[in-house]
Write an enzyme that holds these catalytic residues in place. Sequence first.
Site, PDB file in Angstrom:
ATOM      1  N   ASP A 251      17.220  50.871 -46.266  1.00 52.72           N
ATOM      2  CA  ASP A 251      16.617  49.615 -45.828  1.00 52.72           C
ATOM      3  C   ASP A 251      17.664  48.526 -45.983  1.00 52.72           C
ATOM      4  O   ASP A 251      17.866  47.988 -47.066  1.00 52.72           O
ATOM      5  CB  ASP A 251      15.375  49.323 -46.666  1.00 52.72           C
ATOM      6  CG  ASP A 251      14.802  47.924 -46.386  1.00 52.72           C
ATOM      7  OD1 ASP A 251      15.211  47.307 -45.379  1.00 52.72           O
ATOM      8  OD2 ASP A 251      13.949  47.476 -47.175  1.00 52.72           O
ATOM      9  N   ASP A 408       6.985  51.840 -41.076  1.00 55.68           N
ATOM     10  CA  ASP A 408       8.144  51.046 -41.481  1.00 55.68           C
ATOM     11  C   ASP A 408       8.534  51.408 -42.917  1.00 55.68           C
ATOM     12  O   ASP A 408       7.808  52.120 -43.632  1.00 55.68           O
ATOM     13  CB  ASP A 408       7.757  49.560 -41.380  1.00 55.68           C
ATOM     14  CG  ASP A 408       8.957  48.629 -41.422  1.00 55.68           C
ATOM     15  OD1 ASP A 408      10.105  49.124 -41.419  1.00 55.68           O
ATOM     16  OD2 ASP A 408       8.732  47.403 -41.452  1.00 55.68           O
ATOM     17  N   GLU A 411      12.669  54.732 -45.371  1.00 55.70           N
ATOM     18  CA  GLU A 411      14.019  55.299 -45.564  1.00 55.70           C
ATOM     19  C   GLU A 411      14.107  56.262 -46.758  1.00 55.70           C
ATOM     20  O   GLU A 411      15.022  57.086 -46.755  1.00 55.70           O
ATOM     21  CB  GLU A 411      15.032  54.159 -45.757  1.00 55.70           C
ATOM     22  CG  GLU A 411      15.280  53.353 -44.512  1.00 55.70           C
ATOM     23  CD  GLU A 411      14.136  52.426 -44.144  1.00 55.70           C
ATOM     24  OE1 GLU A 411      13.936  52.160 -42.951  1.00 55.70           O
ATOM     25  OE2 GLU A 411      13.412  51.978 -45.062  1.00 55.70           O
ATOM     26  N   ARG A 491      10.956  53.462 -38.332  1.00 56.92           N
ATOM     27  CA  ARG A 491      12.250  52.834 -38.592  1.00 56.92           C
ATOM     28  C   ARG A 491      13.281  53.867 -39.028  1.00 56.92           C
ATOM     29  O   ARG A 491      14.415  53.841 -38.613  1.00 56.92           O
ATOM     30  CB  ARG A 491      12.111  51.723 -39.639  1.00 56.92           C
ATOM     31  CG  ARG A 491      13.386  50.885 -39.755  1.00 56.92           C
ATOM     32  CD  ARG A 491      13.182  49.593 -40.505  1.00 56.92           C
ATOM     33  NE  ARG A 491      13.069  49.815 -41.950  1.00 56.92           N
ATOM     34  CZ  ARG A 491      13.047  48.830 -42.843  1.00 56.92           C
ATOM     35  NH1 ARG A 491      13.067  47.559 -42.439  1.00 56.92           N
ATOM     36  NH2 ARG A 491      12.935  49.092 -44.125  1.00 56.92           N
ATOM     37  N   ASP A 507      15.594  45.133 -38.458  1.00 55.23           N
ATOM     38  CA  ASP A 507      15.323  43.712 -38.693  1.00 55.23           C
ATOM     39  C   ASP A 507      16.558  42.890 -38.380  1.00 55.23           C
ATOM     40  O   ASP A 507      17.294  42.433 -39.273  1.00 55.23           O
ATOM     41  CB  ASP A 507      14.877  43.511 -40.140  1.00 55.23           C
ATOM     42  CG  ASP A 507      13.588  44.262 -40.438  1.00 55.23           C
ATOM     43  OD1 ASP A 507      12.863  44.584 -39.478  1.00 55.23           O
ATOM     44  OD2 ASP A 507      13.330  44.542 -41.615  1.00 55.23           O
ATOM     45  N   HIS A 565       9.501  40.269 -31.402  1.00 57.41           N
ATOM     46  CA  HIS A 565       8.998  40.375 -32.774  1.00 57.41           C
ATOM     47  C   HIS A 565       9.848  39.494 -33.670  1.00 57.41           C
ATOM     48  O   HIS A 565      11.076  39.522 -33.598  1.00 57.41           O
ATOM     49  CB  HIS A 565       9.081  41.840 -33.225  1.00 57.41           C
ATOM     50  CG  HIS A 565       8.675  42.077 -34.649  1.00 57.41           C
ATOM     51  ND1 HIS A 565       7.564  41.508 -35.218  1.00 57.41           N
ATOM     52  CD2 HIS A 565       9.231  42.858 -35.618  1.00 57.41           C
ATOM     53  CE1 HIS A 565       7.451  41.911 -36.476  1.00 57.41           C
ATOM     54  NE2 HIS A 565       8.467  42.737 -36.727  1.00 57.41           N
ATOM     55  N   ASP A1298      23.207  35.583  59.017  1.00 55.28           N
ATOM     56  CA  ASP A1298      24.414  35.488  58.202  1.00 55.28           C
ATOM     57  C   ASP A1298      24.407  34.148  57.460  1.00 55.28           C
ATOM     58  O   ASP A1298      23.561  33.279  57.709  1.00 55.28           O
ATOM     59  CB  ASP A1298      25.619  35.586  59.150  1.00 55.28           C
ATOM     60  CG  ASP A1298      26.932  35.825  58.420  1.00 55.28           C
ATOM     61  OD1 ASP A1298      26.891  36.087  57.195  1.00 55.28           O
ATOM     62  OD2 ASP A1298      27.985  35.750  59.055  1.00 55.28           O
ATOM     63  N   GLU A1301      23.187  32.482  52.008  1.00 49.02           N
ATOM     64  CA  GLU A1301      23.152  32.479  50.529  1.00 49.02           C
ATOM     65  C   GLU A1301      22.484  31.219  49.943  1.00 49.02           C
ATOM     66  O   GLU A1301      21.967  31.339  48.831  1.00 49.02           O
ATOM     67  CB  GLU A1301      24.566  32.636  49.985  1.00 49.02           C
ATOM     68  CG  GLU A1301      25.190  33.990  50.235  1.00 49.02           C
ATOM     69  CD  GLU A1301      25.621  34.183  51.683  1.00 49.02           C
ATOM     70  OE1 GLU A1301      25.574  35.330  52.162  1.00 49.02           O
ATOM     71  OE2 GLU A1301      25.974  33.170  52.326  1.00 49.02           O
ATOM     72  N   ASP A1403      31.853  41.025  54.271  1.00 49.13           N
ATOM     73  CA  ASP A1403      33.154  40.873  54.935  1.00 49.13           C
ATOM     74  C   ASP A1403      34.237  41.595  54.137  1.00 49.13           C
ATOM     75  O   ASP A1403      35.019  40.978  53.385  1.00 49.13           O
ATOM     76  CB  ASP A1403      33.482  39.392  55.086  1.00 49.13           C
ATOM     77  CG  ASP A1403      32.462  38.677  55.967  1.00 49.13           C
ATOM     78  OD1 ASP A1403      31.751  39.361  56.723  1.00 49.13           O
ATOM     79  OD2 ASP A1403      32.358  37.441  55.877  1.00 49.13           O
TER      80      ASP A1403
END
Length: 1735
Positions: A251, A408, A411, A491, A507, A565, A1298, A1301, A1403
């Site tokens: 721890d 927790d 250890e 842990r 922690d 946390h 002719d 156009e 033409d």
Amino acid sequence: MARKTFSNLEIMLIVLFILVVIVAVVLIALLATNQPGTTCKDTTQPFTPFCPFSIHDNDRTNCHPENGASRERCEARGCCWKPVSSGNGPWCFFALNIGYKIKESQKKTQTGFETQLYRLPSPSLYGNDIERLLLTGERQTANRFRFKITDANKRRFEVAHENIKSFEGPATSNPNYEVELNKNPFGIIIRRKSTRTVLFDTSVAPLQFADQYLQITARLPSHNIYGLGEHVHKHYRHDTNWKTWPIFTRDAFPNGGMHNLYGHHTFFMCLEGESGLAFGVFLLNSNAMEVELQPSPSVTYRTIGGVLDFYIFLGSSPEDVVREYLTLIGKPLMPAYWALGFQLSRWGYKNLNDVEATVKRNRKINLPYVWPGETVFPDYTNPQCINWWVEECAKFHQKIKYDGLWIDMNEVSSFKKGSIKGCVKNQWNYPPFIPRILDKLMYSKTLCMDAKQTGGMHYDLHSLYGHSMILATEQVINNVFPGNRSIILSRSTFAGSGKYTGHWLGDNAANWNDIKWAIPGMLEFNLFGFPYVGADICGFFDNSTEELCRRWMQVGAFYPFCRNHNAEGYKPQDPASYGENSLLVNSSKHYLNIRYTLLPYLYTLFHKANVYGDTVVRPLLHEFPSDSATWAVDRQFLWGPALLITPVLDPGTENVTAYVPDAVWYDYETGVAISSRKQFVNMHIPGDKLGLHVRGGFIFPTQQPAKTTFYSRKNPLGLLIALDEKGKASGELFWDDGESRDTFQNEVYTAYQFTATENLLDIKVLKRGYIDPNNLKFGEIRIFGIKNALASVIVKHGQGVTTLSPENINYNAKTKVAQLTGLQLELGESYSVQWNSLVFEKIDCHPEENANEAACIERGCKWVSNSKPSEPYCFYEDDYGYILNTNKRITQRENGMSAEIKRNTAYPERYKGQTPTVEILQVDVTYLSDNMLNFKIFDPHAKRFEVPIQLNIPSSKPDDGSTRLYEVTFTNFPFGIQVKRKSTGAVIWNSQVPGFTFTDQFIQISTQLPSQYIYGFGETEHRSFKHDLNWNTWGMFAKDQPPGYKMNSYGSQPFYMGLEENFSAHGVLLLNSNAMDVTLQPTPSLTYRTIGGILDFYMVLGPTPENVVEQYTTLIGRPVMPPYWALGFQLCRYGYKNTQEIENLYTDMRNAEIPYDVQYVDIEYMERQLDFSLDVNDFQNLPNLFDKMRSEGMRTIIILDPAISGNETKHYEAFTTGLDNNVFIKWSDNSDIVWGKVWPDFPNKTVDTSKDWDYQVEHFRSYTAFPDFFRNVTVEWWHTAIKEYYNKSLKFDGLWIDMNEPANFVHGSVNGCHDIKLNKPPYMPALQSRHIGLQHKTLCMESEQILADGTPVRHYDVHNLYGWSQTKPTLDSLQNITGERGVVVTRSTFPTSGQWAGHWLGDNTAAWDQMHKSIIGMMEFSLFGMSYTGADICGFFRNTTYELCLRWMQLGAFYPYSRNHNGLGSFRQDPVAWNKTFQNITRNILRIRYKLLPFLYTLMYEAHHHGSTVIRPLLHEFFKDKKTWDIDRQFLWGGAMMISPALEEGVTTVRAYVPDSRWYDWFTAKSIPQRRKWTHMPTPLDHINLHIRGGYIIPWQEPASTTYYSRKNFLGLIVALDDNQAAKGRLFWDDGQSIDTIERGEYFLAEFSAANSTMKAKILHNSQKSTANELKLGYLRVWGVGHNPPTNVTVTYENTSHTIISFQHKPQSQELFVEMTDKIFYIDKLVTIFWKTTP
């Protein structure tokens, strides 16, 4: 006293007693002094260390690892002393003659081998050395080797691991490693077999094995070492510069020191170099230890108990190594789905009453709590304790319904050293060697080492305490949540704990170091088998700043265990505490939503970890182990293989140095691909952002997020597809109920495999063992890296096929992201999703001249230089254009659909400030028939000009569309229309191409083409029938422009036919009469650009080329049916001097007996070229000549121009009545005529022809007014003028119009033009003289015309319709006046013109290339619906040559419109202008034409009635032979006759293609042997290649000088038998001159068929007025009849049999010739001819 004598037994007992006392005294002394002892051995022999003469500082192994080393102490240990030259290496190091040796050979066992090790004589380091050891080697798998070293005589503590089972063998036979043993001193060497790389070599330093001190050193192949824990490693890759890491659960705060933390993990992984290979090492030992890493590189383990139990794992990659390791110790847990959500916690919440009462109750019964107060510690190795723990947790769950357990302080942690009474001073609490653990005290913050547990001494079990508690808690979960997973969070951990628990990194503190160090921690715990891992977000201790917490929330959103946390006494740090709308809150919500979106992907990663041992949080080196740049990257990490997270881990910065590995990477949020690759980049990450990238080649399952996973799991699923550079991707999904235990093992899950390749997504169900109660569906698919927009999307499910609506297909061309929505793909079902991508090519964004980069970019386009001269540099962005207005849905109608589209405002308006943009457009699609559709795009809010031509729109009938040949879809981003052929799937129109623009004066749309084979567009001279798609642009704007390359000529024909690769054909008409151009691009695609009107497209679907023309002419009107005489040969010349010259020509032609039907006069017959006048000086006798010619069977045609002179000094009826009736085109703003100049000369002036053209126009040409033929009054005026002229001046049979156009010899008007915007619009199409303006050689564009309904229109919009508007009134007038069919030949055309007129190709010039181009022109006008076409034979401009004119006469004999015509100033070129040879050849070829006129006339009927072509490209008949798709130097008459002319000077052979059919030479009647191949045909100067196709019956007639006489001759039939000895043909016949004989039914139509040596005639239609009752059948030629001669021929006529005696068989040609001229067989009666052949 007498001496006592002892017996032998007594003496032996006394000696034994003395020895026992001595041993006891020694032991007491040792215990009392607490000094290390030595083994009982003879130490009288002095030890001389063998110190290496030369050893590198980095290669030393420390012989005095504790503090206080000195020469004296070093040498007392038998070691070597030598100060290092530099660095941190030890001064005291091992000698070479220390350690153990092997005496005997190794013994082979079932599992591998074993041998004994014997200690070499040397001083002891810490006493109690084990003299004899047992080495066991186990070849457990091909990639896993175990070796264990233990006391050979005495059992020592060994970790009893629930997952690691005893290996019973047999040993693997072919391992990937080799094991070598060094005998003296002992060492074990492990190599990778394939590379011979030494992975683990313990021979570099002596083995030490004492009761409480075990040391072993191994050399490693590289410094790339990862793992060992638990500590705070500031970097993922270890520093090998003499770093020592203690391992012993403790721890302690993870504050960055090198001390031991909560867990005990001896595993490390090592890379072997840039090969990508890796291996791992695991020491199964739970005692306190330290591991030293040194620069050699090597690793030294020093542990104070147990055994040396090593496992070596080989992998082909780092991931493989982890999988191998976890296969041994246990695969990770599968967390509950909810455990992947975001979590909040705080130490310091106010207790609930129930919680407080529960705590008191548990204290009362002495349930151990870690703190506060005195505590006891459960022994979780005791089965009774486990039962108690399960029971208590179950009771607690009855009070508080927790969902998981967080264990927790295990250890085990204690706030007292050892116990409240301290610890006994003994070898367990004070061992001879203490590793570098925190405080250097074994029981600091934990229990005494001599504490007893059921499983053994706490000394051995300490680091297993947390693990034992985890195992007990797992039983709690099984009891409290039977059948469910829940979650454990511990842990303290040990190897294999990850099978049951997750882990948080302890922690930590709210500082910038701890946010950094969390990443190496997560990476390491993934190595250790703990993918469910994370750090306390925002820090546990201390107050977090807003910036730190914001950045931590961003990265923490991607911690697998995602929890915010903090500790008691510090200010709150949950996101909401920073303010409801704070940057932190918004950023946190954003990334947590992304997390929740990706939870299906994360859950699948956990499944793969659980089943296969994969990592979840993954270092870059795991995916890119061969890239050395990744080996040290630990400020970025991956989710699985594909999601790259790059957080900001430093204060006050928005820039991060990030590595981009060697792959395609996309920004997760935008989908934009990163351009960098395999390099470090400076990545800008604003305060509210996180670097988040997805890797190409992967598919991510997603789900719409919600506030909790409970609700998110009910939301629709989705897929994110990130394509790699090859357009591929794959992915997986694992799905179950999210909490049941062992769903995979019990097969209660659904699993998917997703694969995307070649535009196809395969969604394949691998397992369907779970039915989700929420009826989940995949609703959305996002695709990154789509280079082009999606034209369409098809979803297949089983046999069902669904096309996704365009509204649900979105594409962003800038980001290359496609989004498919509205999908309903049920979870648990397999699907395939196929998308058709538009291949967005380079659409020219600056087609005008003088393009430059600045102008390009200003248009919102991109500039790309290239070396291709034809390819432009400026291109549209891929999504430039319009998009669907999704606020208004697509409207489906019974016969079509509609949509509203809007401009993509991401790009600037085109020509802003010059022409307004239409922002909103309406798109209407109408299904006209099964093979025809219309789509129109227009402004729904403002009326725009539309072409005022009434097409023949089929009346649509309601149906379900099942018989339609096509389907239409709208596509989006950019918007496009897609038309697909149902039968083949070919997309024949796809306008989802960038650049769609719609402004008032510039409209552009492009489409992709299904193939390179495009034909049509006119009128311009093309060098080939098939278009060249290499960036060629063709302008369409009617102009007095002789044919020239890329010069817009007389008409506008915006129609093309396209072939598809699967042999189908289609046609497209853009009904738009404004000036335009089309660009053909190599993709293939084409781009339309027009400067007004709307987009009004018509499409016909064929599917054959002939079907295309038939359907197109259904729409625009069938070709005109010319009179029979109009198929005769015709002569004309501009420049006849007088009537006598024409008369002489006529006489010479008659004397030469050259067939000849029509004589023309050009403008020279008029007075000063004045319409409706006659030159009384030179042509006063012309009316008489015409009358004479007509009486002799000839016909005449005169020329009329539309322009009317306004400068006459005498009364000019045409002008004055026109002026009175307001027929002339005027200005829009006043009533003045728009005056131009054309041919009429000023009265009373002599033209000086020596002056140049412009001078003559200015000084000698009259002002002319232009009739507006749209007006009804003009039509009446025109009819009156023609009638007056016909009745009073000159009789004629046809009219040649002719200059319509309209042509103008001044630009716009004699006073210029006023409206620059119209005459020089913002965009000038690619027209000849575009630099001058649209008014060049025509009227001003602002000139006003009036439609028949009174609507005023600008000449700008209707210019291309001028000739069209004149054509029908001219034909109507001609027929009304003459009472006969007559013929009109017009120069300017538009779609539908073919209903009323023929067309000559203008033409042209007397040049060899013009013959080839005339074939192309005729074939194009066949497509345009004008069958009666031809070119001026021998050329109009320039002097022709003998050979050229002769070859042209041969070719021209097969023009439908066959006229020899040339221009003023050129030599005569009529046939009799040349020598006798020329005349003879011409006569012969024209006689063939005349002979075939019944066939040609029948073809004209077929064209007029059915819409088929007369001049036909070979591809129309042989479209499945792609060789024909390029052929334009040969052509067909109908489907039956092939013409292969000589088209080059001096040639005597012609390379011609012979399609796949039987063909007969016209001249020999022989069939030719070639098929489907090119051949060289002999073509001397007097010859043209003509071939008749087998399977056809050709009607013919004996020729004469004119058709008047030829029509009276006997009819013959050529029966050209095919391979099946069959043939068919038709004959159409009428009087040849009456109007509308077909429409009135006044015709004859027969069908002939031949088979089985019989030819039959079937009468399909007969009218007495057809004159067929005057036509006699006199000849029959049967080709291909065979070698055997027929013995008799019989004709059945009107049911009477007639034996024919006049017949001849030609064996060489296999021709049967039958002559029946001695009989009277009228063709309107049923006739059957039979020939009998003797075998």
